[in-house]
Design a protein around this motif. Sequence first.
Motif, PDB file in Angstrom:
ATOM      1  N   UNK A 159      51.673  71.454  49.783  1.00  0.00           N
ATOM      2  CA  UNK A 159      50.692  71.082  48.762  1.00  0.00           C
ATOM      3  C   UNK A 159      50.993  71.747  47.432  1.00  0.00           C
ATOM      4  N   UNK A 160      51.360  73.024  47.467  1.00  0.00           N
ATOM      5  CA  UNK A 160      51.694  73.748  46.234  1.00  0.00           C
ATOM      6  C   UNK A 160      52.922  73.153  45.555  1.00  0.00           C
ATOM      7  N   UNK A 161      53.926  72.779  46.354  1.00  0.00           N
ATOM      8  CA  UNK A 161      55.136  72.163  45.780  1.00  0.00           C
ATOM      9  C   UNK A 161      54.803  70.828  45.111  1.00  0.00           C
TER      10      UNK A 161
ATOM     11  N   UNK B  49      38.177  63.733  56.141  1.00  0.00           N
ATOM     12  CA  UNK B  49      39.134  63.160  55.199  1.00  0.00           C
ATOM     13  C   UNK B  49      40.354  62.662  55.969  1.00  0.00           C
ATOM     14  N   UNK B  50      40.752  61.425  55.706  1.00  0.00           N
ATOM     15  CA  UNK B  50      41.884  60.839  56.434  1.00  0.00           C
ATOM     16  C   UNK B  50      43.241  61.195  55.817  1.00  0.00           C
ATOM     17  N   UNK B  51      43.237  61.807  54.643  1.00  0.00           N
ATOM     18  CA  UNK B  51      44.498  62.181  54.008  1.00  0.00           C
ATOM     19  C   UNK B  51      45.174  63.301  54.779  1.00  0.00           C
ATOM     20  N   UNK B  52      46.507  63.372  54.709  1.00  0.00           N
ATOM     21  CA  UNK B  52      47.217  64.487  55.342  1.00  0.00           C
ATOM     22  C   UNK B  52      46.725  65.823  54.776  1.00  0.00           C
ATOM     23  N   UNK B  53      46.834  66.873  55.564  1.00  0.00           N
ATOM     24  CA  UNK B  53      46.318  68.179  55.158  1.00  0.00           C
ATOM     25  C   UNK B  53      46.944  68.702  53.868  1.00  0.00           C
TER      26      UNK B  53
ATOM     27  N   UNK C 123      44.729  68.494  46.567  1.00  0.00           N
ATOM     28  CA  UNK C 123      43.535  67.957  45.920  1.00  0.00           C
ATOM     29  C   UNK C 123      42.492  69.026  45.652  1.00  0.00           C
ATOM     30  N   UNK C 124      42.315  69.939  46.603  1.00  0.00           N
ATOM     31  CA  UNK C 124      41.337  71.011  46.425  1.00  0.00           C
ATOM     32  C   UNK C 124      41.745  71.934  45.276  1.00  0.00           C
TER      33      UNK C 124
END
Length: 115
Positions: free
Chosen positions: A56-58, A9-13, A19-20
């Motif tokens: 990611x949570x934020x 996946x090319x998206x940032x971590x 997304x997950x």
Amino acid sequence: MLLRLSTEDSRPLHEQVAGAIRRAIAEGECAPGDRLPPARELSLALGVNANTVLRGLRALRDEGLLEFRRGRGVTVAGVADRRSALVERVRELVADGARLGYGKADLIEMIKGAP
């Protein structure tokens, strides 16, 4: 909750983490009111830095999918299941539009003109 990140996946971590979790909510793995594991546990399970998980949570909190409560951790918001599915569809639309050469402004104009 089983989350996985893709090395292809090319998206940032942090976007992959969001997304997950978004997918887990949309698919019913996490119901409104459920508590998520601490960021440190998620980071160990995913093999990423805890700050990446927190970012990611934020993002999900800002979307209205998660609630942060002092002393109670991070929980899935009450309307998250419906909103999560819609947010994921919007992200897919933006990605499809970009592949076809349309920008966000173009998509907004298309939506405004839709019946």
